[in-house]
Design a protein around this motif. Structure first.
Motif, PDB file in Angstrom:
ATOM      1  N   ALA A   1      -4.443  52.301 -17.197  1.00 13.41           N
ATOM      2  CA  ALA A   1      -5.761  52.000 -16.498  1.00 13.41           C
ATOM      3  C   ALA A   1      -5.478  50.758 -15.176  1.00 13.41           C
ATOM      4  CB  ALA A   1      -5.997  50.620 -17.522  1.00 13.41           C
ATOM      5  N   LYS A   2      -4.282  50.209 -15.154  1.00 15.12           N
ATOM      6  CA  LYS A   2      -4.179  49.027 -14.502  1.00 15.12           C
ATOM      7  C   LYS A   2      -3.450  50.210 -13.026  1.00 15.12           C
ATOM      8  CE  LYS A   2      -2.495  45.250 -16.483  1.00 15.12           C
ATOM      9  NZ  LYS A   2      -1.358  44.285 -16.859  1.00 15.12           N
ATOM     10  N   GLY A   3      -3.052  51.552 -12.942  1.00 16.65           N
ATOM     11  CA  GLY A   3      -3.001  52.580 -12.264  1.00 16.65           C
ATOM     12  C   GLY A   3      -3.464  52.383 -11.216  1.00 16.65           C
ATOM     13  N   SER A   4      -5.018  52.768 -12.529  1.00 12.94           N
ATOM     14  CA  SER A   4      -6.288  53.397 -12.002  1.00 12.94           C
ATOM     15  C   SER A   4      -7.286  52.970 -11.545  1.00 12.94           C
ATOM     16  CB  SER A   4      -6.576  54.630 -12.338  1.00 12.94           C
ATOM     17  OG  SER A   4      -7.255  54.181 -14.094  1.00 12.94           O
ATOM     18  N   SER A   5      -6.568  51.474 -10.893  1.00 14.67           N
ATOM     19  CA  SER A   5      -8.359  50.385 -10.835  1.00 14.67           C
ATOM     20  C   SER A   5      -8.606  50.442 -11.474  1.00 14.67           C
ATOM     21  CB  SER A   5      -8.840  50.522 -10.025  1.00 14.67           C
ATOM     22  OG  SER A   5      -8.207  51.123  -8.460  1.00 14.67           O
ATOM     23  N   GLY A   6      -8.741  50.124 -13.116  1.00 17.30           N
ATOM     24  CA  GLY A   6      -9.044  49.629 -14.355  1.00 17.30           C
ATOM     25  C   GLY A   6      -9.904  50.733 -15.264  1.00 17.30           C
ATOM     26  N   VAL A   7      -9.819  52.215 -14.406  1.00 24.56           N
ATOM     27  CA  VAL A   7     -10.758  53.205 -15.085  1.00 24.56           C
ATOM     28  C   VAL A   7      -9.592  52.959 -16.649  1.00 24.56           C
ATOM     29  CG1 VAL A   7     -11.763  55.373 -14.876  1.00 24.56           C
ATOM     30  CG2 VAL A   7     -11.566  53.562 -12.468  1.00 24.56           C
ATOM     31  N   VAL A   8     -10.153  53.493 -17.748  1.00 21.91           N
ATOM     32  CA  VAL A   8      -9.840  53.605 -18.441  1.00 21.91           C
ATOM     33  C   VAL A   8     -10.304  55.391 -19.164  1.00 21.91           C
ATOM     34  CG1 VAL A   8      -9.767  52.749 -21.089  1.00 21.91           C
ATOM     35  CG2 VAL A   8      -9.501  51.790 -19.746  1.00 21.91           C
ATOM     36  N   THR A   9     -10.080  55.868 -19.575  1.00 21.48           N
ATOM     37  CA  THR A   9     -10.535  57.694 -20.099  1.00 21.48           C
ATOM     38  C   THR A   9     -10.695  57.130 -21.727  1.00 21.48           C
ATOM     39  OG1 THR A   9      -8.069  57.737 -20.839  1.00 21.48           O
ATOM     40  CG2 THR A   9      -8.240  58.499 -18.658  1.00 21.48           C
ATOM     41  N   ALA A  10     -11.563  58.486 -21.415  1.00 19.07           N
ATOM     42  CA  ALA A  10     -11.815  58.077 -23.161  1.00 19.07           C
ATOM     43  C   ALA A  10     -10.739  58.299 -24.049  1.00 19.07           C
ATOM     44  CB  ALA A  10     -12.528  59.565 -23.526  1.00 19.07           C
ATOM     45  N   HIS A  11     -10.477  57.160 -25.213  1.00 22.57           N
ATOM     46  CA  HIS A  11     -10.029  57.259 -25.958  1.00 22.57           C
ATOM     47  C   HIS A  11     -10.087  56.215 -26.475  1.00 22.57           C
ATOM     48  CE1 HIS A  11      -5.869  55.712 -27.963  1.00 22.57           C
ATOM     49  NE2 HIS A  11      -5.217  56.961 -27.203  1.00 22.57           N
TER      50      HIS A  11
END
Length: 307
Positions: free
Chosen positions: A164-174
Motif C-alpha cells: 500500500a505504501k509503495g502504491s501511494s496508499g492504494v489498497v487492493t481488495a483484501h
C-alpha cells in the motif's frame, strides 16, 4: 434382539453424555470459585459477553483440564486485556479504530472486543481454518457485524501494508484492507509464541504505526519470524547466547529465574524496536496465577498511555 441391543446402547450413550455434561458444569462451578478467589490478585472484575467456554459447544465438548483452564486462567486473561484496552481507548469506544487480534483462535478475545467496543472494527487473524470458522459462527449467532475472521498471517499483513505504501496508499481488495484505511490501529495478541511476538512488535511500530498489546510466551519458538540475520533472530545476542536465554525463560520449576529471563528478552525487544519518539514502550504483567507467561509488550502514544 439386535434392535433392543441398539436401544440399550443408545440409552447408555445418552446417560454417559448427561453425566459428562453434569461433570463439566461442576468443574466450571469449582473453577469459577477459584477464579473469584484470585480476583484480588490481578484479575479484573465483570462478566464477559463471550465466555471462552461458549466455544466448547462448537468443538464437541471439553475435558476437565480445558474447562478449568477456560474459567480460572483464560477468562481472567481476557478480562485483563479488555481492561488495558479500555484504558487505551477510553470509556466510550472510538469509530475509525481497527483492532487486529493476531492468533485469534476461536475468537475468545476478538469477539469480546467487538462486543465491548461496537464502534471499532475487530479483525481476528489466524491460519487455523476450523478455529476461524468457530469464531465466524459465534459472531454470526450473536449478530456481531464488526468482527471479521481472516485466514492470514502477520507476514501477509506486513506485506499488504508495504504494498500500500509503495502504491501511494492504494489498497487492493483484501479482507485486511480496512486495517490499513483505519484512522487508528491496535495490534493485540494473547500468548504470541516466540518470534510471533517479535513480528507483531515490528508490524505495529513499523508497517502499521499502531499501538501494541502482546502477551509473550514460548520464547524459543519461531525464530525465523524475527529476522533474516541469525544474530537479529536472538534480540542482538549471539545465537548460542540467545538460545540459552530463551531456555531460561522456560524454566517453569524456577519461576524467579524464568521471570528475570523473560524480562531480559522483552526489554531487549523494546530497546531494539524502531520506536517513534511520540510512543512509549512499557513492559506490563498480569498475575502469574493465570499463567507463568504473564509479561506483556505494550506500545502506546505518550499522550494516552495505557494504565
Amino acid at each position: 434382539a439386535a434392535q433392543e441391543s441398539r436401544r440399550a446402547r443408545e440409552k447408555r450413550r445418552k446417560r454417559g453424555a448427561a453425566a459428562t455434561l453434569d461433570h463439566a458444569e461442576a468443574l466450571a462451578r469449582g473453577a469459577a470459585q477459584r477464579a473469584e478467589a484470585l480476583s484480588g490478585d490481578g484479575a479484573e472484575s465483570g462478566a464477559l459477553p463471550f465466555d471462552p467456554l461458549d466455544a466448547v459447544a462448537h468443538s464437541g465438548g471439553a475435558d476437565e483440564g480445558y474447562v478449568d483452564y477456560c474459567v480460572s486462567r483464560k477468562t481472567p486473561q481476557v478480562l485483563w486485556m479488555v481492561a488495558r484496552l479500555r484504558a487505551e481507548l477510553g470509556v466510550s469506544d472510538q469509530s475509525g479504530t481497527a483492532i487486529v487480534d493476531v492468533g485469534c483462535g476461536r475468537g475468545d478475545l476478538a469477539l469480546n472486543l467487538a462486543a465491548l467496543f461496537p464502534n471499532c472494527h475487530v479483525f481476528g487473524l489466524d491460519n487455523n481454518a476450523p478455529s476461524l470458522q468457530v469464531g465466524r459462527d459465534r459472531a454470526e449467532q450473536a449478530g456481531l457485524a464488526n468482527a471479521v475472521f481472516v485466514d492470514g498471517s502477520v507476514e501477509e499483513l506486513a506485506q499488504l501494508a508495504a504494498d500500500a505504501k509503495g502504491s501511494s496508499g492504494v489498497v487492493t481488495a483484501h479482507p485486511l484492507a480496512p486495517v490499513l484505511q483505519a484512522q487508528r490501529c491496535i495490534v493485540v495478541g494473547l500468548h504470541a509464541c516466540g518470534g510471533l511476538s517479535d513480528a507483531m512488535l515490528s508490524l505495529a511500530v513499523g508497517a502499521l504505526g499502531a499501538c501494541l498489546l502482546c502477551v509473550t510466551c514460548c520464547f524459543n519458538k519461531h525464530a525465523h519470524l524475527r529476522a533474516a540475520e541469525a544474530r537479529d533472530q536472538w534480540w542482538g545476542l549471539e545465537p548460542a547466547d540467545g538460545l540459552r536465554l530463551a531456555a531460561l525463560c522456560e524454566l517453569h520449576h524456577a519461576p524467579e529465574i524464568s521471570t528475570r529471563a523473560m524480562q531480559a528478552v522483552n526489554s531487549l525487544r523494546l530497546q531494539r524496536a524502531a520506536l517513534a519518539p511520540e510512543v512509549r514502550p512499557r513492559l506490563l504483567a498480569f498475575s502469574p496465577a493465570f499463567s507463568p507467561k504473564n509479561q506483556v509488550l505494550c506500545v502506546a502514544p505518550r499522550q494516552a498511555p495505557m494504565a
